[in-house]
Design a protein around this motif. Structure first.
Motif, short mmCIF file in Angstrom:
data_model
loop_
_atom_site.label_atom_id
_atom_site.label_comp_id
_atom_site.label_asym_id
_atom_site.label_seq_id
_atom_site.Cartn_x
_atom_site.Cartn_y
_atom_site.Cartn_z
N MET A 166 0.84 -1.18 0.00
CA MET A 166 0.00 0.00 0.00
C MET A 166 0.89 1.25 0.00
O MET A 166 1.82 1.35 0.78
N ALA A 167 0.58 2.17 -0.88
CA ALA A 167 1.36 3.40 -0.99
C ALA A 167 1.12 4.29 0.23
O ALA A 167 0.02 4.37 0.76
N ARG A 168 2.18 4.93 0.66
CA ARG A 168 2.08 5.84 1.79
C ARG A 168 1.47 7.16 1.32
O ARG A 168 1.22 7.35 0.13
N TYR A 169 1.24 8.07 2.27
CA TYR A 169 0.64 9.36 1.97
C TYR A 169 1.59 10.47 2.41
O TYR A 169 2.31 10.30 3.41
N TYR A 170 1.60 11.57 1.68
CA TYR A 170 2.55 12.65 1.91
C TYR A 170 1.85 14.01 1.97
O TYR A 170 0.96 14.28 1.16
N ASP A 171 2.26 14.84 2.88
CA ASP A 171 1.92 16.26 2.86
C ASP A 171 3.19 16.97 2.41
O ASP A 171 4.28 16.71 2.95
N GLY A 172 3.08 17.85 1.44
CA GLY A 172 4.23 18.61 0.98
C GLY A 172 3.94 20.09 1.08
O GLY A 172 2.80 20.51 0.93
N PHE A 173 4.96 20.88 1.37
CA PHE A 173 4.77 22.32 1.40
C PHE A 173 6.05 23.06 1.01
O PHE A 173 7.15 22.55 1.16
N VAL A 174 5.83 24.26 0.47
CA VAL A 174 6.91 25.13 0.00
C VAL A 174 6.61 26.52 0.54
O VAL A 174 5.46 26.98 0.48
N LEU A 175 7.64 27.18 1.07
CA LEU A 175 7.44 28.52 1.63
C LEU A 175 8.71 29.34 1.58
O LEU A 175 9.81 28.79 1.55
N PRO A 176 8.57 30.67 1.59
CA PRO A 176 9.73 31.54 1.65
C PRO A 176 10.04 31.90 3.10
O PRO A 176 9.14 32.17 3.89
N VAL A 177 11.32 31.87 3.45
CA VAL A 177 11.74 32.25 4.81
C VAL A 177 12.81 33.34 4.69
O VAL A 177 13.80 33.12 3.98
N PRO A 178 12.62 34.47 5.35
CA PRO A 178 13.68 35.48 5.34
C PRO A 178 14.96 34.89 5.93
O PRO A 178 14.91 34.20 6.96
N ALA B 234 9.44 21.06 2.14
CA ALA B 234 9.31 20.09 3.22
C ALA B 234 8.21 19.07 2.91
O ALA B 234 7.32 19.33 2.09
N TYR B 235 8.31 17.93 3.59
CA TYR B 235 7.24 16.95 3.46
C TYR B 235 7.17 16.09 4.71
O TYR B 235 8.14 15.94 5.45
N ILE B 236 5.98 15.56 4.91
CA ILE B 236 5.71 14.69 6.05
C ILE B 236 5.14 13.39 5.48
O ILE B 236 4.31 13.42 4.56
N VAL B 237 5.58 12.26 6.00
CA VAL B 237 5.18 10.96 5.48
C VAL B 237 4.26 10.27 6.49
O VAL B 237 4.55 10.26 7.69
N TYR B 238 3.19 9.68 5.97
CA TYR B 238 2.20 8.97 6.79
C TYR B 238 1.94 7.58 6.21
O TYR B 238 2.24 7.33 5.05
N LYS B 239 1.33 6.71 7.01
CA LYS B 239 0.97 5.37 6.54
C LYS B 239 -0.08 5.44 5.44
O LYS B 239 -0.06 4.64 4.51
N SER B 240 -1.05 6.38 5.58
CA SER B 240 -2.18 6.46 4.67
C SER B 240 -2.84 7.83 4.79
O SER B 240 -2.51 8.60 5.70
N ARG B 241 -3.78 8.12 3.92
CA ARG B 241 -4.53 9.38 4.01
C ARG B 241 -5.33 9.42 5.31
O ARG B 241 -5.39 10.43 6.00
#
Length: 120
Positions: A1-13, A70-77
């Motif tokens: 079973m494929a894992r689930y990912y949250d991904g994000f991109v942001l600017p930081v001074p 950045a990204y966060i890895v989970y077992k599933s949605r």
């Protein structure tokens, strides 16, 4: 079973990078304690503006800023939804909007279902 990912991109001074790193370390601890499999934050080193789009263009990067991917890895949605609910309720993650060391209006994120995964 494929894992689930949250991904994000942001600017930081760049002047806020140390404060952001401190915040990210806390976030990593909280997400992992609540069940995330992995929590990864990276800072741009080799990203250049493109002709049509790029990481810098996507966040309207200013001269004194750097891109964080950045990204966060989970077992599933389902597991991601459970973990994120716990994280958002965790008192350690509560802060005033003015306390953020980056411009959240230029951050973008989303959830992704794994498609190809090759790990050791």
């Amino acid at each position: 079973m494929a894992r689930y990912y949250d991904g994000f991109v942001l600017p930081v001074p760049t002047a806020n990078l140390a404060a952001y790193k401190k915040m990210a370390k806390l976030a990593a601890t909280v997400w992992r304690e609540h069940g995330a499999l992995e929590y990864i934050e990276t800072v741009a080193e080799d990203v250049k503006p493109g002709k049509l789009t790029s990481f810098p263009q996507s966040v309207k990067l200013k001269a004194d800023e750097v891109v964080v991917f950045a990204y966060i890895v989970y077992k599933s949605r389902k597991d991601r939804d459970r973990v994120n609910a716990k994280v958002m309720a965790d008192p350690r993650m509560q802060c005033a909007a003015g306390d953020m060391p980056f411009d959240g209006k230029r951050m973008f994120w989303g959830g992704f279902k794994g498609m190809v995964e090759s790990m050791p």
